[in-house]
Design a protein around this motif. Structure first.
Motif, mmCIF file in Angstrom:
data_model
loop_
_atom_site.group_PDB
_atom_site.id
_atom_site.type_symbol
_atom_site.label_atom_id
_atom_site.label_comp_id
_atom_site.label_asym_id
_atom_site.label_seq_id
_atom_site.Cartn_x
_atom_site.Cartn_y
_atom_site.Cartn_z
ATOM 1 N N LEU A 39 -48.847 18.863 -7.433
ATOM 2 C CA LEU A 39 -49.538 20.246 -7.403
ATOM 3 C C LEU A 39 -48.564 20.999 -8.113
ATOM 4 N N THR A 40 -47.527 20.974 -7.938
ATOM 5 C CA THR A 40 -46.530 22.002 -8.716
ATOM 6 C C THR A 40 -46.694 21.693 -10.190
ATOM 7 N N GLN A 41 -46.757 20.514 -10.587
ATOM 8 C CA GLN A 41 -47.095 20.245 -11.939
ATOM 9 C C GLN A 41 -48.175 20.749 -12.444
ATOM 10 N N LYS A 42 -49.287 20.361 -11.858
ATOM 11 C CA LYS A 42 -50.764 20.824 -12.186
ATOM 12 C C LYS A 42 -50.548 22.454 -12.386
ATOM 13 N N ALA A 43 -49.905 23.331 -11.503
ATOM 14 C CA ALA A 43 -50.131 24.487 -11.276
ATOM 15 C C ALA A 43 -49.385 25.028 -12.589
ATOM 16 N N LYS A 44 -47.988 24.612 -12.859
ATOM 17 C CA LYS A 44 -47.243 24.848 -13.975
ATOM 18 C C LYS A 44 -48.044 24.744 -15.367
ATOM 19 N N ASP A 45 -48.749 23.738 -15.396
ATOM 20 C CA ASP A 45 -49.513 23.531 -16.679
ATOM 21 C C ASP A 45 -50.846 24.587 -16.696
ATOM 22 N N TRP A 46 -51.328 24.584 -15.453
ATOM 23 C CA TRP A 46 -52.511 25.782 -15.457
ATOM 24 C C TRP A 46 -52.049 27.101 -16.078
ATOM 25 N N ALA A 47 -50.667 27.421 -15.343
ATOM 26 C CA ALA A 47 -50.074 28.734 -15.898
ATOM 27 C C ALA A 47 -50.059 29.048 -17.275
ATOM 28 N N ILE A 48 -49.211 27.776 -17.912
ATOM 29 C CA ILE A 48 -49.035 27.766 -19.341
ATOM 30 C C ILE A 48 -50.171 28.015 -20.085
#
Length: 497
Positions: A39-48
């Protein structure tokens, strides 16, 4: 002063008698490790991929972005206090507008501060020049303000104003994307029922709408909006979002970006005081720089600021709005009878005073000397604040005595003392570039910022509205929480009753 000291003797006494509450989390923690990592990686990608980013200060490149630090799931905030902050913003807009146009009040309030604080003194010199040349009663000003609050845990989480920002009020752009980001995260966790408690945030629209309205008031379809920027803009997304939103809302409007140094080299006044920059006729000037000494490396930049102030372009803010946001003005406004100078309705006065915390002068007066003694005896109760914006300038707790010992009584006039606010704690995950994987659960505290927009002159107010919100969160043990300064993270509030 003595009465205030009797009510609250020290932060230590408060924490002994009132346990700092932990607000209810929006989800059950901890999140299972495998899920958390994914989930952390998904959220990082969403933010970028949605532009919630910043340029790196350690590995700067104009061709790349990091995601802006954020909280994985939204931190809680008391619903009634959030609604109170929204409701009072138009009152604070009008109050600030009145202060900015009160020459007598600004002169008296800042008289001693400008003698010892060089930066504020230089701003005031420009103000005096503009006054001497005659500020027209129908000179339009735009205020894009942000009033910042912490919930005071030992006063039933009643919001207390940290400060009001009148220049370069940031994170309206990126903050608009925090609810969608955290809504995505909650949906990934199956917490669909929680989404209703994340309030809408239209800060980007609200801020840009004010600039567009000012452009329309100026009345020249060929004129452009000028953003005053730093030499290097780390918080590039927040600024560009405003530029892109303006063009989307009104395709006729062009935005240009210039530093104060470039303004000095490329600008002139037309025959009717039109501001001409590199051949562009400027209708509105929006300052995203100019709020700290480093933005004025030479006299040229001060001359550029004066040129802008002399022009007929609509400023956001004017020099007098800038001065209205100084900490000394905030402290003076908390004195008995001062709010009543600007607001006549007793009920509204009471509402404004309810959001104030203790604010004290440090000058060589009976009250200032009494505040000095209390700060030396009980420093953990206070925050020491200079006349600066941008974060990282305050002195906290046990560091206060050493700072005060180094100041003469004259130098103390440049500072104010504020009661320290003890907000409730939330628990969650702070996601930062280069941070640990999986992120640990940490204790967090949050600050709410409410944006306001106001347009008017000395005689009347044409537009006044609440323009959205910002929510930033920091580790509970950290003193400063500025995202741009690298000390906090963006968030959106989860409403709790």
């Amino acid at each position: 002063m003595a009465q205030k000291a009797m009510q609250i003797n020290s932060v230590e006494d408060v924490t002994k008698s009132v346990k700092i509450p932990i607000l209810e989390s929006c989800i059950e923690l901890p999140i299972e490790e495998e899920t958390l990592i994914e989930l952390t990686q998904k959220a990082k990608d969403w933010a970028i991929m949605h532009g919630a980013g910043m340029r790196s200060k350690t590995n700067f490149s104009s061709d790349s972005l990091n995601f802006a630090p954020f909280i994985l799931t939204p931190c809680s905030f008391p619903r009634k206090q959030f609604e109170k902050a929204l409701k009072i913003q138009t009152v604070l807009n009008e109050l600030t507008h009145s202060i900015a146009h009160d020459e007598e009040f600004l002169k008296k309030t800042l008289a001693e501060t400008i003698k010892v604080d060089e930066f504020t003194g230089n701003l005031y010199k420009i103000y005096e020049k503009i006054l001497s040349e005659g500020i027209s009663q129908d000179t339009i000003s735009v205020g894009i303000l942000r009033s910042d609050y912490l919930a005071q845990s030992f006063e039933d989480n009643n919001i207390k104003q940290v400060e009001i920002n009148t220049v370069a009020s940031s994170f309206g752009g990126i903050s608009t994307y925090m609810k969608p980001l955290q809504s995505y995260v909650l949906a990934e966790l199956g917490a669909y029922d929680k989404l209703v408690n994340l309030p809408e945030n239209n800060a980007l629209f609200g801020i840009c709408n004010a600039m567009i309205k000012a452009w329309e008031i100026y009345g020249n379809d060929e004129a452009v909006i000028l953003f005053i920027i730093e030499d290097i803009s780390y918080n590039i997304c927040d600024q560009r979002f405003h530029e892109f939103e303006i063009r989307q809302m009104n395709p006729k409007i062009k935005v240009i970006r210039k530093t104060l140094t470039q303004i000095y080299n490329q600008s002139k006044l037309g025959p009717n005081k039109e501001l001409i920059v590199g051949g562009h006729h400027i209708s509105v000037v929006y300052f995203r720089a100019g709020y700290e000494p480093g933005h004025y490396p030479s006299q040229n930049e001060w001359d550029a600021r004066l040129l802008i102030e002399r022009s007929k372009a609509i400023k956001c803010p004017t020099i007098y709005y800038h001065l209205a946001g100084t900490k000394k003005v905030q402290q003076a406004l908390s004195e008995p009878g001062m709010v009543e100078r600007f607001i006549k309705d007793p009920a509204t006065v009471a509402e404004v005073r309810n959001i104030f915390t203790g604010l004290y002068p440090l000058d060589d007066t009976n009250e200032g000397n009494a505040a000095y003694v209390l700060a030396m005896q009980d420093p953990e109760r206070f925050v020491l604040k200079p006349q600066r914006e941008g974060g990282g300038n305050n002195v906290y707790g046990l560091d206060i005595p050493d700072a005060l010992k180094k100041m003469s009584k004259t130098e103390r006039k440049a500072w104010i003392l504020m009661d320290r606010i003890l907000p409730p704690i939330s628990k969650g995950y702070m996601i930062r570039p280069g941070g640990p994987i999986p992120p640990p659960i940490v204790d967090l505290v949050s600050e709410l910022g409410i944006f306001g927009a106001i347009i008017g002159d000395a005689k009347s107010i044409k537009i006044n509205y609440m323009a959205g919100h910002m929510f930033r969160t920091k580790i509970s043990t950290a003193n400063e929480g500025g995202v741009a300064a690298g000390l906090g993270a963006l968030d959106s509030p989860y409403m709790v009753d």
